[in-house]
Every structure is written in structure tokens, then in C-alpha cells.
Design a protein around this motif. Structure first.
Motif, PDB file in Angstrom:
ATOM      1  N   GLU A   1      11.002   2.306   5.016  1.00 25.73           N
ATOM      2  CA  GLU A   1      12.359   2.854   5.020  1.00 25.73           C
ATOM      3  C   GLU A   1      12.624   3.643   3.740  1.00 25.73           C
ATOM      4  O   GLU A   1      11.904   3.528   2.755  1.00 25.73           O
ATOM      5  CB  GLU A   1      13.383   1.717   5.167  1.00 25.73           C
ATOM      6  N   ASN A   2      13.699   4.454   3.789  1.00 23.00           N
ATOM      7  CA  ASN A   2      14.157   5.215   2.620  1.00 23.00           C
ATOM      8  C   ASN A   2      13.082   6.130   2.060  1.00 23.00           C
ATOM      9  O   ASN A   2      12.874   6.200   0.845  1.00 23.00           O
ATOM     10  CB  ASN A   2      14.663   4.256   1.524  1.00 23.00           C
ATOM     11  N   SER A   3      12.378   6.832   2.942  1.00 22.97           N
ATOM     12  CA  SER A   3      11.368   7.825   2.529  1.00 22.97           C
ATOM     13  C   SER A   3      10.302   7.214   1.624  1.00 22.97           C
ATOM     14  O   SER A   3       9.954   7.759   0.577  1.00 22.97           O
ATOM     15  CB  SER A   3      12.046   9.007   1.821  1.00 22.97           C
ATOM     16  N   ARG A   4       9.808   6.063   2.014  1.00 20.56           N
ATOM     17  CA  ARG A   4       8.753   5.412   1.249  1.00 20.56           C
ATOM     18  C   ARG A   4       7.535   5.188   2.156  1.00 20.56           C
ATOM     19  O   ARG A   4       7.651   5.198   3.381  1.00 20.56           O
ATOM     20  CB  ARG A   4       9.241   4.067   0.670  1.00 20.56           C
ATOM     21  N   ILE A   5       6.367   5.020   1.538  1.00 20.52           N
ATOM     22  CA  ILE A   5       5.138   4.771   2.288  1.00 20.52           C
ATOM     23  C   ILE A   5       4.620   3.378   1.958  1.00 20.52           C
ATOM     24  O   ILE A   5       4.812   2.866   0.854  1.00 20.52           O
ATOM     25  CB  ILE A   5       4.055   5.823   1.954  1.00 20.52           C
ATOM     26  N   SER A   6       3.960   2.772   2.952  1.00 22.46           N
ATOM     27  CA  SER A   6       3.366   1.445   2.774  1.00 22.46           C
ATOM     28  C   SER A   6       1.868   1.621   2.528  1.00 22.46           C
ATOM     29  O   SER A   6       1.177   2.268   3.309  1.00 22.46           O
ATOM     30  CB  SER A   6       3.609   0.577   4.005  1.00 22.46           C
ATOM     31  N   VAL A   7       1.390   1.064   1.423  1.00 21.14           N
ATOM     32  CA  VAL A   7      -0.001   1.246   1.005  1.00 21.14           C
ATOM     33  C   VAL A   7      -0.705  -0.108   0.977  1.00 21.14           C
ATOM     34  O   VAL A   7      -0.197  -1.071   0.396  1.00 21.14           O
ATOM     35  CB  VAL A   7      -0.080   1.896  -0.393  1.00 21.14           C
ATOM     36  N   LEU A   8      -1.876  -0.172   1.639  1.00 17.32           N
ATOM     37  CA  LEU A   8      -2.708  -1.375   1.581  1.00 17.32           C
ATOM     38  C   LEU A   8      -3.669  -1.236   0.411  1.00 17.32           C
ATOM     39  O   LEU A   8      -4.420  -0.267   0.327  1.00 17.32           O
ATOM     40  CB  LEU A   8      -3.494  -1.548   2.871  1.00 17.32           C
ATOM     41  N   LEU A   9      -3.630  -2.200  -0.489  1.00 16.28           N
ATOM     42  CA  LEU A   9      -4.492  -2.192  -1.673  1.00 16.28           C
ATOM     43  C   LEU A   9      -5.525  -3.308  -1.542  1.00 16.28           C
ATOM     44  O   LEU A   9      -5.181  -4.451  -1.249  1.00 16.28           O
ATOM     45  CB  LEU A   9      -3.644  -2.408  -2.932  1.00 16.28           C
ATOM     46  N   ALA A  10      -6.801  -2.973  -1.718  1.00 18.86           N
ATOM     47  CA  ALA A  10      -7.885  -3.954  -1.675  1.00 18.86           C
ATOM     48  C   ALA A  10      -8.576  -3.966  -3.037  1.00 18.86           C
ATOM     49  O   ALA A  10      -8.945  -2.909  -3.561  1.00 18.86           O
ATOM     50  CB  ALA A  10      -8.888  -3.610  -0.584  1.00 18.86           C
ATOM     51  N   VAL A  11      -8.746  -5.151  -3.597  1.00 18.45           N
ATOM     52  CA  VAL A  11      -9.298  -5.294  -4.949  1.00 18.45           C
ATOM     53  C   VAL A  11     -10.390  -6.352  -4.942  1.00 18.45           C
ATOM     54  O   VAL A  11     -10.256  -7.392  -4.288  1.00 18.45           O
ATOM     55  CB  VAL A  11      -8.193  -5.701  -5.961  1.00 18.45           C
ATOM     56  N   VAL A  12     -11.494  -6.100  -5.658  1.00 20.95           N
ATOM     57  CA  VAL A  12     -12.558  -7.087  -5.802  1.00 20.95           C
ATOM     58  C   VAL A  12     -13.026  -7.073  -7.259  1.00 20.95           C
ATOM     59  O   VAL A  12     -13.047  -6.026  -7.906  1.00 20.95           O
ATOM     60  CB  VAL A  12     -13.740  -6.771  -4.847  1.00 20.95           C
TER      61      VAL A  12
ATOM     62  N   GLU B   1     -12.096  -4.769 -15.015  1.00 25.81           N
ATOM     63  CA  GLU B   1     -12.766  -5.906 -14.382  1.00 25.81           C
ATOM     64  C   GLU B   1     -12.816  -5.801 -12.866  1.00 25.81           C
ATOM     65  O   GLU B   1     -13.319  -6.717 -12.204  1.00 25.81           O
ATOM     66  CB  GLU B   1     -12.051  -7.215 -14.763  1.00 25.81           C
ATOM     67  N   ILE B   2     -12.336  -4.687 -12.304  1.00 27.41           N
ATOM     68  CA  ILE B   2     -12.213  -4.628 -10.841  1.00 27.41           C
ATOM     69  C   ILE B   2     -12.728  -3.307 -10.277  1.00 27.41           C
ATOM     70  O   ILE B   2     -12.874  -2.318 -10.992  1.00 27.41           O
ATOM     71  CB  ILE B   2     -10.741  -4.809 -10.394  1.00 27.41           C
ATOM     72  N   TYR B   3     -13.015  -3.336  -8.970  1.00 24.84           N
ATOM     73  CA  TYR B   3     -13.139  -2.143  -8.144  1.00 24.84           C
ATOM     74  C   TYR B   3     -12.000  -2.225  -7.128  1.00 24.84           C
ATOM     75  O   TYR B   3     -11.631  -3.315  -6.685  1.00 24.84           O
ATOM     76  CB  TYR B   3     -14.466  -2.104  -7.387  1.00 24.84           C
TER      77      TYR B   3
ATOM     78  N   ALA C   1     -12.177 -10.799  -1.867  1.00 24.58           N
ATOM     79  CA  ALA C   1     -11.277  -9.709  -2.251  1.00 24.58           C
ATOM     80  C   ALA C   1      -9.823 -10.164  -2.201  1.00 24.58           C
ATOM     81  O   ALA C   1      -9.492 -11.227  -1.686  1.00 24.58           O
ATOM     82  CB  ALA C   1     -11.484  -8.508  -1.336  1.00 24.58           C
ATOM     83  N   MET C   2      -8.972  -9.346  -2.778  1.00 20.59           N
ATOM     84  CA  MET C   2      -7.531  -9.565  -2.742  1.00 20.59           C
ATOM     85  C   MET C   2      -6.885  -8.387  -2.023  1.00 20.59           C
ATOM     86  O   MET C   2      -7.281  -7.233  -2.228  1.00 20.59           O
ATOM     87  CB  MET C   2      -6.956  -9.667  -4.159  1.00 20.59           C
ATOM     88  N   PHE C   3      -5.880  -8.684  -1.175  1.00 16.26           N
ATOM     89  CA  PHE C   3      -5.138  -7.652  -0.476  1.00 16.26           C
ATOM     90  C   PHE C   3      -3.682  -7.704  -0.909  1.00 16.26           C
ATOM     91  O   PHE C   3      -3.138  -8.764  -1.193  1.00 16.26           O
ATOM     92  CB  PHE C   3      -5.190  -7.862   1.044  1.00 16.26           C
ATOM     93  N   LYS C   4      -3.063  -6.535  -0.946  1.00 13.01           N
ATOM     94  CA  LYS C   4      -1.624  -6.502  -1.206  1.00 13.01           C
ATOM     95  C   LYS C   4      -1.048  -5.232  -0.605  1.00 13.01           C
ATOM     96  O   LYS C   4      -1.638  -4.162  -0.713  1.00 13.01           O
ATOM     97  CB  LYS C   4      -1.333  -6.542  -2.703  1.00 13.01           C
ATOM     98  N   ALA C   5       0.109  -5.358   0.051  1.00 13.22           N
ATOM     99  CA  ALA C   5       0.817  -4.200   0.598  1.00 13.22           C
ATOM    100  C   ALA C   5       1.897  -3.796  -0.395  1.00 13.22           C
ATOM    101  O   ALA C   5       2.707  -4.624  -0.824  1.00 13.22           O
ATOM    102  CB  ALA C   5       1.435  -4.530   1.947  1.00 13.22           C
ATOM    103  N   ILE C   6       1.893  -2.536  -0.807  1.00 18.39           N
ATOM    104  CA  ILE C   6       2.817  -2.026  -1.822  1.00 18.39           C
ATOM    105  C   ILE C   6       3.535  -0.811  -1.253  1.00 18.39           C
ATOM    106  O   ILE C   6       2.947  -0.010  -0.530  1.00 18.39           O
ATOM    107  CB  ILE C   6       2.074  -1.628  -3.116  1.00 18.39           C
ATOM    108  N   GLU C   7       4.812  -0.655  -1.608  1.00 17.19           N
ATOM    109  CA  GLU C   7       5.570   0.520  -1.187  1.00 17.19           C
ATOM    110  C   GLU C   7       5.756   1.479  -2.355  1.00 17.19           C
ATOM    111  O   GLU C   7       5.987   1.060  -3.491  1.00 17.19           O
ATOM    112  CB  GLU C   7       6.934   0.108  -0.622  1.00 17.19           C
ATOM    113  N   PHE C   8       5.651   2.776  -2.071  1.00 13.40           N
ATOM    114  CA  PHE C   8       5.859   3.828  -3.055  1.00 13.40           C
ATOM    115  C   PHE C   8       6.740   4.913  -2.440  1.00 13.40           C
ATOM    116  O   PHE C   8       6.785   5.069  -1.214  1.00 13.40           O
ATOM    117  CB  PHE C   8       4.527   4.462  -3.483  1.00 13.40           C
ATOM    118  N   PRO C   9       7.427   5.711  -3.269  1.00 11.34           N
ATOM    119  CA  PRO C   9       8.134   6.885  -2.729  1.00 11.34           C
ATOM    120  C   PRO C   9       7.142   7.812  -2.050  1.00 11.34           C
ATOM    121  O   PRO C   9       6.021   8.010  -2.534  1.00 11.34           O
ATOM    122  CB  PRO C   9       8.746   7.535  -3.983  1.00 11.34           C
ATOM    123  N   SER C  10       7.533   8.379  -0.915  1.00 11.38           N
ATOM    124  CA  SER C  10       6.613   9.223  -0.158  1.00 11.38           C
ATOM    125  C   SER C  10       6.180  10.455  -0.942  1.00 11.38           C
ATOM    126  O   SER C  10       5.150  11.056  -0.641  1.00 11.38           O
ATOM    127  CB  SER C  10       7.263   9.652   1.162  1.00 11.38           C
ATOM    128  N   ALA C  11       6.937  10.815  -1.979  1.00 10.64           N
ATOM    129  CA  ALA C  11       6.591  12.007  -2.763  1.00 10.64           C
ATOM    130  C   ALA C  11       5.283  11.846  -3.529  1.00 10.64           C
ATOM    131  O   ALA C  11       4.661  12.841  -3.901  1.00 10.64           O
ATOM    132  CB  ALA C  11       7.722  12.330  -3.738  1.00 10.64           C
TER     133      ALA C  11
END
Length: 399
Positions: free
Chosen positions: A123-134, A111-113, A78-88
């Protein structure tokens, strides 16, 4: 947790590990564990065939009933990546990821799940999201393995996320973010003993009698069938997932019924003894209830008048000239944003338009002193010219 049971199956490149846990009155216990070394020179299908035979033998030898079953695959799959998005976008995260995924993963959606998990606040009203892809082709081998387990499988994740969940469970009160750099090391497949968490993992192994560190991942997988875990990743497509076992739930219901019957028998004798006293009390309660009903009506009328006064006060305080609102929007929105429709009513504003990056608008509008509760009312749609169409709702700060 009482009467629940769960089986974790961790499939590695060189070994398959199994841990069977059960819920008891004293808590969770490891009822059985086992492992099988796999031939390093064998193909993946040959390894999975051998793992399937090991699972069948394990279930037979340990008289396993009807547990929840979770399967772990090598983190290299699998592949992992941490991505930030606005909390909204928190409440519309799945839809947002569908449109944003190809910006972060160099593989087409067909091609993925994938699955995701919010792992912290940035910071700055954002959330950190862990993304897992296979890749679908890679996962299909493990889906075929799961189909050969007659009981069915509840989910598939990486063995590394299961290790992280086992560790967080032992640390009690900690989150994935509290592990710091060790969290990402574990996700990439590092052994717990190669991180600063080696002592907590050793204590966990001693508590649940896990003789080998390779069994920690299988324990973390089994843990998922017993309670909610910190990193809840499941790469198995929904249509393949087995429904969670309800055996423990039904057993608890039966036990509750027995307790209720016992209490009812005792209560019946007590009630008969105090029947006469209860009759007089009931009469007095009826009289008081009639008086209380009148008092409640009076309070209701008072509350209604107070509500009307408060509404008038809010309307008076909430007035903001439309010209001020339009001036504020003109100043804070980038020149690349095109507002197609603007509406104002009841203290709420709706914007419909196009932007180069719609998610960034949420934080810009939230930063304004006259806007609040900014959120997308529908999914972001990417047009052919590359623009992103958005629908945003917000309220005036004084409303």
C-alpha cells in the motif's frame, strides 16, 4: 527450451535429491531422478562428501551432457525477511539495501551473502521485497561442494524457494503473492503437504513422475535452468557462478540455418518464375517511392511546426512561480530535513540535502499536487552524525 538440459541438486539434513530435466519438441520432461539418504550423525562435510559422490554417479549413470546446475541448501541455513520500501527506489534497490541492510539483519555486511527479490506491491506506493541472507562461513561448505563438480554450478539457493518456484510453475499465471501465507510457510521449510497447496503439488509430481515429495525441491532447482522463475534468488557469489550453457542456443541456431537453407532453395525457384513481373513492379515502386519521399518531407515540415506550437503551449501552461514551489517544499518536508542546494530549470527540480530517513522523502514529494517523477539521482550516503545525504530529482506536475 528445446535442446536445453538442467540438473537440480537439493541437499537436505537427511537426504540429497537429484532431478535432471530436458527440453523437447513437446515441452519439458523429467529425464532422470534419484536420491541418497545421508547419515544423520555425520558432520556437514561428511554429508557433502557423500552427496558429491552421489552426483558423480548420477551423471555417469544417466549420460548427462552439459546441463545448467543449481544447488539447493537447507532453509535452516538462511534467514528470510520481507521488507517494504518506497516504490521510487525500485531502480536503485541494490544500493539502497546495502545501506539499509544492517537495520534489518543483526549481522555485519562483511559476514554475509545476500540476495533480494521484489515479490509484490504494498500500500501507499510501496514495494514488498523478499530478502534472503546466509552467513559466509555457512555457505563456504556448499561452495566447496560446488567446486568439486567439474561442470561448474550456476547458482545456490534455499531448497524452499525452489519448492515455491515449482508450485508457482504448475499453477501457471500465479505469483508468490498469490500463495499468501503458504508462501512464507514454504520458505521456512514446511512440506507442501502441510499447506493448503498439497493438491497442486501432488498433480505436479504426477505430471513429471516424481515419486517422492522430497524431489519437488530438486525439480524446482532444475526448472531454474530452463526458464525464468518467479522467485529468482541466487546466493552464490558472482565470481563463482558458471556461465549458462549455450548448447541449446547453438543447436537452435543450427536448426534455424537448416530451415533457412530449405526455404531459400524453394524461394529461388519461385523468384526465377516471377522475375519478369518483379521487374515491372520494381520500376513502379521506384516512381511511387520518389513521390512518397516528397510527401514525407512535407509531413516532416508540418510535424516540426506542430512541435514548436506544442512546445510554446507547454511552456505557457507549465509556469509555476518559484515562490509557490518553495512554499510547497516548506510545508511538506519535515523539520528534520535540511536542503543544502535547490535548483530549478527546464521544469525539473533538484534537491541536495540531509535527512533522518531519506527514503521516506520520495512518498512525501510524490503526494504533492505539483511534483511528479520523484527519484534519487544517486545512492543515499549515511554521514557520521547519522544523517542521510540525498540527491533527488523531480518534475513539475504541469510540465
Amino acid at each position: 527450451m528445446i535442446f536445453q538440459e538442467s540438473l537440480g541438486i537439493s541437499i537436505g539434513d537427511h537426504q540429497v535429491s537429484l532431478v535432471y530435466v530436458k527440453g523437447t519438441l513437446r515441452g519439458m520432461t523429467c529425464a532422470a531422478r534419484g536420491s541418497l539418504n545421508l547419515d544423520p550423525g555425520a558432520s556437514l562435510n561428511e554429508k557433502l562428501h557423500a552427496a558429491g559422490l552421489a552426483v558423480v554417479e548420477f551423471l555417469r549413470e544417466n549420460n548427462v551432457g552439459n546441463p545448467s546446475i543449481y544447488v539447493g541448501i537447507p532453509p535452516s541455513s538462511a534467514m528470510f525477511k520481507a521488507i517494504e520500501f518506497p516504490s521510487a527506489v525500485r531502480h536503485n534497490l541494490g544500493t539502497t539495501l546495502t545501506y539499509e541492510l544492517e537495520k534489518h539483519i543483526p549481522i555485519s555486511m562483511e559476514e554475509i551473502y545476500f540476495d533480494h527479490q521484489i515479490i509484490g506491491e504494498a500500500e501507499n506506493s510501496r514495494i514488498s521485497v523478499l530478502l534472503a541472507v546466509v552467513k559466509r562461513n555457512d555457505l563456504q561448505h556448499y561452495l566447496d561442494f560446488c567446486h568439486r563438480i567439474a561442470m561448474g554450478v550456476n547458482g545456490i539457493e534455499m531448497s524452499s524457494t525452489a519448492v515455491a518456484n515449482a508450485l508457482i510453475y504448475h499453477l501457471k499465471g500465479k505469483t508468490a503473492g498469490d500463495l499468501g501465507e503458504d508462501f512464507l510457510k514454504l520458505l521456512r521449510g514446511a512440506a507442501p503437504s502441510d499447506t493448503s497447496q498439497s493438491e497442486p503439488v501432488s498433480a505436479l509430481m504426477k505430471t513429471f513422475d516424481l515419486p517422492s515429495e522430497d524431489l519437488v525441491a530438486a525439480f524446482g532447482l532444475a526448472l531454474k535452468g530452463m526458464q525464468k522463475v518467479s522467485v529468482d534468488i541466487n546466493l552464490m557469489p558472482m565470481e563463482y557462478r558458471r556461465r549458462p550453457s549455450r548448447t541449446g542456443h547453438y543447436a537452435m541456431m543450427a536448426l534455424a540455418v537448416l530451415v533457412l537453407l530449405s526455404v531459400s532453395a524453394w524461394g529461388a525457384s519461385y523468384w526465377m518464375h516471377h522475375k519478369m513481373v518483379s521487374g515491372s513492379l520494381n520500376a513502379e515502386l521506384k516512381r511511387l517511392a520518389s513521390e512518397m519521399a516528397e510527401i514525407t518531407k512535407i509531413h516532416g515540415r508540418i510535424d516540426a511546426v506542430e512541435g514548436q506550437v506544442a512546445a510554446l503551449n507547454r511552456l505557457n501552461a507549465a509556469y509555476i512561480p518559484v515562490s509557490d514551489i518553495l512554499r510547497e517544499l516548506t510545508q511538506i518536508l519535515p523539520d528534520t530535513v535540511w536542503v543544502r542546494e535547490f535548483s530549478l530549470g527546464g521544469g525539473k527540480i533538484r534537491l541536495d540535502g540531509y535527512a533522518d530517513s531519506a527514503p521516506d522523502l520520495i512518498s512525501l514529494l510524490e503526494a504533492s499536487p505539483i511534483f511528479k517523477d520523484v527519484f534519487f539521482t544517486s545512492a543515499i550516503v549515511k554521514e557520521k552524525d547519522g544523517k542521510e545525504r540525498f540527491n533527488i530529482s523531480m518534475e513539475l506536475e504541469s510540465s
